[in-house]
Design an enzyme around this catalytic site. Structure first.
Site, PDB file in Angstrom:
ATOM      1  N   LYS A  13      96.413  30.701 -90.736  1.00 30.08           N
ATOM      2  CA  LYS A  13      96.529  31.580 -91.902  1.00 30.08           C
ATOM      3  C   LYS A  13      95.882  30.981 -93.152  1.00 30.08           C
ATOM      4  CE  LYS A  13      99.317  34.249 -89.491  1.00 30.08           C
ATOM      5  NZ  LYS A  13      99.252  35.685 -89.251  1.00 30.08           N
TER       6      LYS A  13
HETATM    7  C1  LIG Z   1     100.678  30.458 -85.060  1.00 27.69           C
HETATM    8  C2  LIG Z   1     100.294  31.899 -84.890  1.00 27.69           C
HETATM    9  N1  LIG Z   1      99.553  32.251 -83.821  1.00 27.69           N
HETATM   10  C3  LIG Z   1      99.187  33.541 -83.610  1.00 27.69           C
HETATM   11  C4  LIG Z   1      99.586  34.524 -84.495  1.00 27.69           C
HETATM   12  C5  LIG Z   1      99.138  35.946 -84.231  1.00 27.69           C
HETATM   13  O1  LIG Z   1      98.163  36.326 -85.187  1.00 27.69           O
HETATM   14  P1  LIG Z   1      98.038  37.869 -85.592  1.00 27.69           P
HETATM   15  O2  LIG Z   1      99.373  38.236 -86.162  1.00 27.69           O
HETATM   16  O3  LIG Z   1      96.965  37.943 -86.596  1.00 27.69           O
HETATM   17  O4  LIG Z   1      97.751  38.623 -84.324  1.00 27.69           O
HETATM   18  C6  LIG Z   1     100.350  34.195 -85.622  1.00 27.69           C
HETATM   19  C7  LIG Z   1     100.789  35.215 -86.622  1.00 27.69           C
HETATM   20  O5  LIG Z   1     100.992  36.344 -86.377  1.00 27.69           O
HETATM   21  C8  LIG Z   1     100.697  32.857 -85.829  1.00 27.69           C
HETATM   22  O6  LIG Z   1     101.429  32.509 -86.917  1.00 27.69           O
HETATM   23  N1  LIG Z   2     102.604  35.615 -87.599  1.00 23.10           N
HETATM   24  C1  LIG Z   2     102.524  36.134 -88.942  1.00 23.10           C
HETATM   25  C2  LIG Z   2     103.101  37.530 -89.055  1.00 23.10           C
HETATM   26  C3  LIG Z   2     102.457  38.269 -90.170  1.00 23.10           C
HETATM   27  O1  LIG Z   2     101.124  38.467 -89.833  1.00 23.10           O
HETATM   28  P1  LIG Z   2     100.038  38.855 -90.953  1.00 23.10           P
HETATM   29  O2  LIG Z   2      98.770  38.892 -90.191  1.00 23.10           O
HETATM   30  O3  LIG Z   2     100.431  40.167 -91.536  1.00 23.10           O
HETATM   31  O4  LIG Z   2     100.096  37.798 -91.981  1.00 23.10           O
HETATM   32  C4  LIG Z   2     103.237  35.121 -89.810  1.00 23.10           C
HETATM   33  O5  LIG Z   2     103.093  33.936 -89.486  1.00 23.10           O
HETATM   34  O6  LIG Z   2     103.911  35.497 -90.746  1.00 23.10           O
END
Ligand SMILES: Cc1ncc(COP(=O)(O)O)c(C=O)c1O
Ligand SMILES: N[C@@H](CCOP(=O)(O)O)C(=O)O
Length: 515
Positions: free
Chosen positions: A120
């Protein structure tokens, strides 16, 4: 003039288009839809040669200049924003490729070298700087505090977005950030990362519920016109278009890095551990722009709405509609998500490619589908739409047991004793299933490593504590994260939550900041 033709809402019923600044600062469209570019830019094939040796930062700029007009952000300013955003990363190449099993063509894309040790950071370091840039521009003429425009960021997290958002926004002028997370459903380190930040503009709310409940509160707050008008609510979740934009870079970068290792004629598939569909959606944009990725593979845990869609064409909260849909608490908690909020963007492009050549008609169809999802918990897409989706995506569902087994097998299969976090393990298991089934044994796999294992001690220890010589403290936990346990945690516990209760907390906390 940008190819994209401006930004619009997935649920738009008129021709209104928005600027990049509009969509970054608004986050969610007033009609509840998600902003997206009307058209996805198509790159001239010469980019494959021109871009292959660019740095991560330069590549980010070359991509972003297709989505951001220099009239909005002069390109020298954009380059500075990018440099600042990735100067905080521990890896010089920001998101390095790591050979995991070269015999089987499997490589990890390590996305966790940012400030909070999860992917992120790649987007939220950039989004934090974008918010600051636009607010500085809007407040350039302000002479008094009352004249200054402020942004009240409200986000929901299942653990990683929250800390990345906080680290991207802490201490920034004219910005307050409120993060909602489900009580007891994130890891101790994820809570420590958020709750030990002392900056007065950071507010962490532990909400009794699930991530989906938190996400629903956030979307309702965006939908409250009066509240939004008074407090200028901003988004850090991947409902904010800038998150998707910033996440495209590492698909191009890793593709070029791997081709240098294995040869330019190699076919490459990406495997993405998925929950809210934001990460892999960035891969979809990269592929649609022209990146010659062979396939994008969605890897879900037992919260498998995305896998079920690819398998059935039905987008539904539960495979058994005879009982209420419930999100499962799994070993990869950040993906414990019932409804993938970003999937709506992809559906809009599927509708435009298969059902109508009219943006407004596409908005009507999306509105119908989203309404059915809300009232009936399900909707199905025509066969033509599903066939189109399967040209780009495949999917796998990985259980808790398979997650643990994968962490074990990778740790024990190499001298380095490499430790996977459980979300990455979901992707690696999905990769191996595809490697086993692929007739073409020359295909290479880039499996996205979306978090550092230190963030998920419980599952990592559950998987590895039987191995002689294994030590979480010595082999996994970075010094920087060790220190968090000694710090005072500060969060607001929200029992029996309601929209009004959460809005009142935000109002009270903003009033405290103003003193
Ligand atoms: C460590 C981790 N891996 C994978 C994901 C999945 O990513 P996305 O929600 O963008 O599909 C998330 C968050 O959602 C995450 O925090
Ligand atoms: N896994 C995410 C959930 C939120 O996803 P986002 O793509 O809307 O930020 C988190 O770690 O909060």
């Amino acid at each position: 003039m940008l190819q994209i033709g401006g930004y619009r809402s997935t649920r738009a019923t008129d021709d209104t288009t928005y600027s990049f600044e509009d969509v970054v600062m608004m986050g969610l469209a007033k009609d509840g839809g998600l902003f997206l570019p009307s058209k996805i830019p198509k790159l001239d094939s010469s980019f494959l040669q021109e871009w292959k040796d660019l740095s991560f930062q330069d590549l980010a700029f070359k991509i972003m200049e297709h989505y951001v007009s220099s009239d909005e952000i002069p390109y020298d300013d954009l380059k500075k924003l990018i440099e600042r955003s990735y100067g905080t990363f521990r890896a010089d190449d920001v998101t390095p490729i790591k050979p995991l099993d070269e015999k089987n063509g499997l490589y990890l894309l390590e996305l966790f070298h940012g400030p909070t040790y999860a992917f992120k950071d790649v987007a939220l370091q950039f989004v934090g700087n974008l918010f600051e840039y636009f607010l500085q521009k809007r407040n350039a003429g302000a002479k008094t505090l009352e004249e200054r425009e402020t942004l009240t960021v409200v986000g929901a997290t299942s653990g990683d977005t929250g800390s990345a958002a906080i680290y991207g926004l802490r201490g920034k002028r004219d910005v307050s950030v409120f993060i909602l997370y489900p009580t007891g459903r994130i890891s101790p380190i994820q809570e420590e990362q958020m709750a030990t930040v002392e900056d007065g503009n950071v507010h962490t709310l532990s909400v009794d519920g699930t991530f989906d409940d938190c996400q629903d509160y956030v979307k309702q707050i965006f939908g409250d016109v009066e509240f939004n008008k008074k407090h200028h609510v901003g988004a850090v979740n991947s409902i904010n278009w800038a998150r998707i934009l910033a996440q495209m870079t590492y698909y191009f970068y890793s593709f070029f890095q791997l081709q240098k290792k294995v040869g330019a004629d190699s076919k490459i598939k990406f495997v993405v551990p998925s929950g809210n569909f934001g990460d892999i959606l960035a891969g979809y944009f990269a592929k649609e722009m022209g990146l010659p990725a062979e396939k994008l593979i969605i890897a879900t845990n037992e919260n498998d709405i995305l896998d079920r869609f690819i398998k059935t064409g039905r987008y539904e909260k539960s495979s058994d509609n005879s009982k209420p849909a419930e999100v499962k608490a799994t070993y990869s908690p950040a993906m414990d998500i019932l409804i993938s909020s970003n999937f709506e963007r992809y559906l809009w492009y599927l509708v435009r490619q298969n059902l109508t050549d009219n943006d407004i008609e596409a908005g009507k169809i999306l509105n119908e589908w989203m309404q059915k999802l809300k009232t009936e918990g399900t909707f199905s897409v025509p066969d033509s739409v599903l066939e189109q989706a399967r040209k780009t995506f495949a999917s796998e569902r990985v259980t808790n047991e398979e997650t643990v087994e994968t962490i074990k097998s990778i740790y024990s299969s190499n001298q380095e004793k490499y430790v996977l976090d459980p979300h990455t393990a979901v992707g690696v298991k999905a990769s191996y299933r595809n490697i086993e089934n692929d007739a073409n044994k020359n295909i290479k796999y880039i499996s996205l490593s979306t978090a550092h294992p230190a963030k998920f001690a419980e599952v990592v220890n559950l998987s590895l504590s039987d191995y002689d010589g294994y030590s979480f403290e010595d082999q996994v936990l970075p010094e920087e994260l060790k220190k968090l346990a000694t710090k005072q945690k500060r969060f607001i516990l929200v029992k029996e939550p309601s929209l009004d209760k959460i809005k009142n907390i935000i109002i009270e906390e903003l009033a405290k900041e103003a003193k």
